[in-house]
Design a protein around this motif. Sequence first.
Motif, PDB file in Angstrom:
ATOM      1  N   ARG A   3       0.841  -1.194   0.000  1.00 35.74           N
ATOM      2  CA  ARG A   3       0.000   0.000   0.000  1.00 35.74           C
ATOM      3  C   ARG A   3       0.875   1.241   0.000  1.00 35.74           C
ATOM      4  NH1 ARG A   3      -4.322  -0.074   4.564  1.00 35.74           N
ATOM      5  NH2 ARG A   3      -4.864   1.792   3.432  1.00 35.74           N
ATOM      6  N   GLU A   4       0.341   2.302  -0.578  1.00 37.37           N
ATOM      7  CA  GLU A   4       1.030   3.586  -0.561  1.00 37.37           C
ATOM      8  C   GLU A   4       0.926   4.183   0.843  1.00 37.37           C
ATOM      9  OE1 GLU A   4       2.746   5.181  -3.058  1.00 37.37           O
ATOM     10  OE2 GLU A   4       2.519   3.294  -4.122  1.00 37.37           O
ATOM     11  N   PRO A   5       1.945   4.904   1.293  1.00 42.61           N
ATOM     12  CA  PRO A   5       1.861   5.557   2.604  1.00 42.61           C
ATOM     13  C   PRO A   5       0.749   6.612   2.602  1.00 42.61           C
ATOM     14  CG  PRO A   5       4.051   5.841   1.635  1.00 42.61           C
ATOM     15  CD  PRO A   5       3.222   5.102   0.651  1.00 42.61           C
ATOM     16  N   GLU A   6       0.094   6.740   3.720  1.00 39.73           N
ATOM     17  CA  GLU A   6      -0.985   7.725   3.859  1.00 39.73           C
ATOM     18  C   GLU A   6      -0.384   9.132   3.847  1.00 39.73           C
ATOM     19  OE1 GLU A   6      -4.268   9.108   3.529  1.00 39.73           O
ATOM     20  OE2 GLU A   6      -4.512   7.022   4.144  1.00 39.73           O
ATOM     21  N   THR A   7      -0.985  10.018   3.059  1.00 41.70           N
ATOM     22  CA  THR A   7      -0.472  11.380   2.949  1.00 41.70           C
ATOM     23  C   THR A   7      -1.525  12.435   3.276  1.00 41.70           C
ATOM     24  OG1 THR A   7      -0.965  11.426   0.582  1.00 41.70           O
ATOM     25  CG2 THR A   7       1.271  10.765   1.223  1.00 41.70           C
ATOM     26  N   ASP A   8      -2.704  12.030   3.694  1.00 42.67           N
ATOM     27  CA  ASP A   8      -3.767  12.969   4.036  1.00 42.67           C
ATOM     28  C   ASP A   8      -3.724  13.240   5.541  1.00 42.67           C
ATOM     29  OD1 ASP A   8      -6.080  14.445   4.337  1.00 42.67           O
ATOM     30  OD2 ASP A   8      -7.427  12.770   3.928  1.00 42.67           O
ATOM     31  N   GLN A  44       2.559  13.108  14.264  1.00 41.59           N
ATOM     32  CA  GLN A  44       3.792  13.738  13.799  1.00 41.59           C
ATOM     33  C   GLN A  44       3.839  13.778  12.274  1.00 41.59           C
ATOM     34  OE1 GLN A  44       6.053  15.394  15.540  1.00 41.59           O
ATOM     35  NE2 GLN A  44       7.067  15.919  13.631  1.00 41.59           N
ATOM     36  N   ARG A  45       3.454  12.691  11.644  1.00 41.65           N
ATOM     37  CA  ARG A  45       3.458  12.636  10.179  1.00 41.65           C
ATOM     38  C   ARG A  45       2.470  13.648   9.601  1.00 41.65           C
ATOM     39  NH1 ARG A  45       5.878  12.902   5.872  1.00 41.65           N
ATOM     40  NH2 ARG A  45       5.033  11.778   4.124  1.00 41.65           N
ATOM     41  N   ALA A  46       1.301  13.786  10.224  1.00 44.78           N
ATOM     42  CA  ALA A  46       0.311  14.764   9.762  1.00 44.78           C
ATOM     43  C   ALA A  46       0.889  16.175   9.834  1.00 44.78           C
ATOM     44  CB  ALA A  46      -0.966  14.656  10.601  1.00 44.78           C
ATOM     45  N   LYS A  47       1.579  16.487  10.925  1.00 49.25           N
ATOM     46  CA  LYS A  47       2.197  17.810  11.074  1.00 49.25           C
ATOM     47  C   LYS A  47       3.261  18.039  10.006  1.00 49.25           C
ATOM     48  CE  LYS A  47       1.496  18.102  16.046  1.00 49.25           C
ATOM     49  NZ  LYS A  47       2.151  18.043  17.361  1.00 49.25           N
ATOM     50  N   GLU A  48       4.075  17.021   9.744  1.00 48.65           N
ATOM     51  CA  GLU A  48       5.125  17.146   8.731  1.00 48.65           C
ATOM     52  C   GLU A  48       4.528  17.403   7.351  1.00 48.65           C
ATOM     53  OE1 GLU A  48       7.338  13.516   9.017  1.00 48.65           O
ATOM     54  OE2 GLU A  48       8.239  14.078  10.932  1.00 48.65           O
ATOM     55  N   ILE A  49       3.472  16.690   7.033  1.00 50.28           N
ATOM     56  CA  ILE A  49       2.829  16.860   5.718  1.00 50.28           C
ATOM     57  C   ILE A  49       2.256  18.269   5.596  1.00 50.28           C
ATOM     58  CG2 ILE A  49       0.880  16.130   4.288  1.00 50.28           C
ATOM     59  CD1 ILE A  49       1.451  13.254   5.335  1.00 50.28           C
TER      60      ILE A  49
END
Length: 57
Positions: A3-8, A44-49
Amino acid sequence: MAREPETDPARLRQLAERARRLADGTQDGLTQDRLRAAASEYEQRAKEIEMDDGTGQ
């Protein structure tokens, strides 16, 4: 198939909330720790995006 990494960011925050709820609902300490760590990583990933997209607060 991978699966593609989540980016939303909104979806990542939903996943973080779900992980926190699951952690609150289990009695196993190791599982709680892992779920809480996953929730932190999602946040953390959401903040980075958001920062990369210029939408961060």
